[in-house]
Write a protein that holds these residues in place. Structure first.
Motif, PDB file in Angstrom:
ATOM      1  N   THR A 175    -104.834 -49.036  58.956  1.00 38.19           N
ATOM      2  CA  THR A 175    -103.863 -49.685  59.837  1.00 38.19           C
ATOM      3  C   THR A 175    -104.295 -49.478  61.283  1.00 38.19           C
ATOM      4  O   THR A 175    -104.612 -48.361  61.688  1.00 38.19           O
ATOM      5  CB  THR A 175    -102.458 -49.078  59.640  1.00 38.19           C
ATOM      6  N   PHE A 179     -96.132 -41.899  63.232  1.00 33.99           N
ATOM      7  CA  PHE A 179     -96.798 -41.454  62.017  1.00 33.99           C
ATOM      8  C   PHE A 179     -96.180 -40.099  61.668  1.00 33.99           C
ATOM      9  O   PHE A 179     -96.636 -39.058  62.162  1.00 33.99           O
ATOM     10  CB  PHE A 179     -98.306 -41.311  62.263  1.00 33.99           C
ATOM     11  N   ILE A 233     -95.363 -45.134  57.964  1.00 37.57           N
ATOM     12  CA  ILE A 233     -95.346 -45.454  59.400  1.00 37.57           C
ATOM     13  C   ILE A 233     -93.959 -45.979  59.720  1.00 37.57           C
ATOM     14  O   ILE A 233     -93.443 -46.858  59.018  1.00 37.57           O
ATOM     15  CB  ILE A 233     -96.396 -46.544  59.741  1.00 37.57           C
ATOM     16  N   SER A 291     -89.747 -49.231  58.161  1.00 37.77           N
ATOM     17  CA  SER A 291     -90.678 -48.242  57.614  1.00 37.77           C
ATOM     18  C   SER A 291     -91.685 -48.950  56.725  1.00 37.77           C
ATOM     19  O   SER A 291     -91.323 -49.810  55.920  1.00 37.77           O
ATOM     20  CB  SER A 291     -89.929 -47.177  56.792  1.00 37.77           C
ATOM     21  N   VAL A 341     -94.405 -46.663  67.589  1.00 36.68           N
ATOM     22  CA  VAL A 341     -94.990 -46.455  66.258  1.00 36.68           C
ATOM     23  C   VAL A 341     -95.105 -44.955  65.986  1.00 36.68           C
ATOM     24  O   VAL A 341     -95.761 -44.236  66.738  1.00 36.68           O
ATOM     25  CB  VAL A 341     -96.388 -47.091  66.166  1.00 36.68           C
ATOM     26  N   PHE A 368    -105.479 -45.661  61.780  1.00 41.62           N
ATOM     27  CA  PHE A 368    -104.846 -44.783  60.789  1.00 41.62           C
ATOM     28  C   PHE A 368    -105.438 -45.109  59.428  1.00 41.62           C
ATOM     29  O   PHE A 368    -105.310 -46.238  58.939  1.00 41.62           O
ATOM     30  CB  PHE A 368    -103.327 -45.030  60.812  1.00 41.62           C
TER      31      PHE A 368
END
Ligand SMILES: [Zn+2]
Length: 285
Positions: A57, A167, A149, A141, A165, A50
Motif C-alpha cells: 500500500t 498504521f 490501516i 478501516s 492515515v 507499507f
C-alpha cells in the motif's frame, strides 16, 4: 590569466533524479526528497510504502514528472506488487503517479478528494479509470490485524478532503499536508481548504489519534505526536491572530509584521503572510 579562467564553471546538467528512502519499520518505508523549493530535488510529498501479506500500500504518489525515480524507489524496498494507493488529498504532488501501477490497483481517498480529483486534467478522459474507487466520509478501516490501516477525516484544513492515515500495529500516522512543515499551513480555498478551520480540525486529530509514536508529515522529516500538538497550537495562534487583526482593521502586511514565530523553535515564517491572506479572504465572503 585568461578571461575564461575567471569565469564560473558552466552549470552542471541536471543529474539523475534520486528519491531518498528512509526505513521507519521493517515493513514501512518513507520515500522523501519532499521539501519544496528546489525543482531538482523536490519529488512531491512524503510517500509511505507499507508492505503487507496482501501486497504493497502506498500513501500518496508524488509528482508525475518523477514517475521513473518513484517506481525505482518503490522497487528498491519491495518486490511485492502495489495493490492499494491511498491519496491524502487531491494535489498533484501527492497524486501524480496514481496511474503507474495498473488499473486494478485499489485507489482510496476521502469522498471530497475524489470530487476534487475529478476536476483535475490529470484524471480526465482515459485517466478517469485512476480516480479513487473507494471513498469514505468520516472513518474507514482497511485490512485486518497487523496489516490494518485506519483512515480518518476530521474536517476542512489544507483542502476539504484531507485524510489522516494510521498504521495501528506500527503506531505511525501519516498526516499529508495537514502537517506539511514547521511553517504556516497552506489552505487551498479552491479545493475547500480553510485556515480558520485548520486548527479545529487538528485539535480533533490530537484528541482522537493517540496510539502513535511516529508522525510522517507531508513535506518534512519525521515528527512526533508532540510536534503535531505543537503544530496545532501554532496554527491556532496564527488563525486567532489573523482574525483579530482583521477585526481591528489591520492590513495583511500589518498582521504579518506583528506575528512572531520565535516561541516555536525551528519554525519559519515563509508562508505566514499567505496564510493570513487566506484567513482574510475567507472572512470576506
Ligand atoms: Zn497539498
Amino acid at each position: 590569466m585568461t578571461i575564461a579562467a575567471n569565469q564560473q564553471p558552466p552549470a552542471q546538467p541536471e543529474g539523475p533524479r534520486v528519491i531518498d528512502v528512509l526505513k521507519v519499520k521493517d515493513n514501512l518505508y518513507v520515500l522523501s526528497s519532499s521539501t519544496p523549493g528546489n525543482a531538482a530535488t523536490f519529488s512531491g510529498g512524503n510517500v509511505a510504502v507499507f508492505i503487507t501479506d496482501a501486497g504493497v500500500t502506498l500513501v500518496d504518489t508524488k509528482l508525475a514528472a518523477w514517475g521513473p525515480a518513484f517506481l525505482d524507489a518503490v522497487k528498491k524496498v519491495t518486490t511485492k506488487p502495489v495493490t492499494m494507493i491511498i491519496n491524502t488529498h487531491t494535489h498533484g504532488d501527492h497524486t501524480g503517479n496514481d496511474d503507474k501501477f495498473g488499473a486494478t490497483v485499489d485507489i482510496v481517498a476521502h469522498e471530497s478528494t475524489k470530487a476534487n480529483m475529478e476536476r483535475m486534467d490529470a484524471f480526465k478522459g482515459d485517466k478517469a479509470q485512476f480516480l479513487p474507487k473507494k471513498t469514505y466520509k468520516d472513518k474507514l478501516s482497511l485490512g485486518n490485524g497487523k496489516d490494518r490501516i485506519d483512515l480518518y477525516y476530521f474536517g476542512a484544513g489544507h483542502t476539504n478532503g484531507d485524510t489522516f492515515v494510521v498504521f495501528p500495529a506500527l503506531r505511525i500516522l501519516h498526516t499529508g499536508d495537514m502537517f506539511a512543515w514547521k511553517d504556516a499551513p497552506g489552505c487551498d480555498r479552491a479545493n475547500g481548504g480553510s485556515c480558520i478551520s485548520f486548527p479545529q480540525t487538528l485539535a480533533k486529530v490530537v484528541a482522537t489519534i493517540k496510539d502513535v509514536d511516529t508522525v510522517i508529515p507531508g513535506h518534512s522529516p519525521m515528527q512526533t505526536p508532540k510536534d503535531l500538538q505543537e503544530y496545532q497550537r501554532f496554527t491556532a495562534d496564527l488563525a486567532a491572530h489573523a482574525q483579530a487583526a482583521h477585526k481591528a482593521g489591520q492590513s495583511v502586511d500589518e498582521a504579518f509584521a506583528a506575528f512572531k514565530v520565535d516561541k516555536y523553535p525551528g519554525y519559519k515564517n515563509e508562508r505566514v503572510k499567505a496564510s493570513i491572506q487566506s484567513v482574510y479572504d475567507e472572512l470576506k465572503k
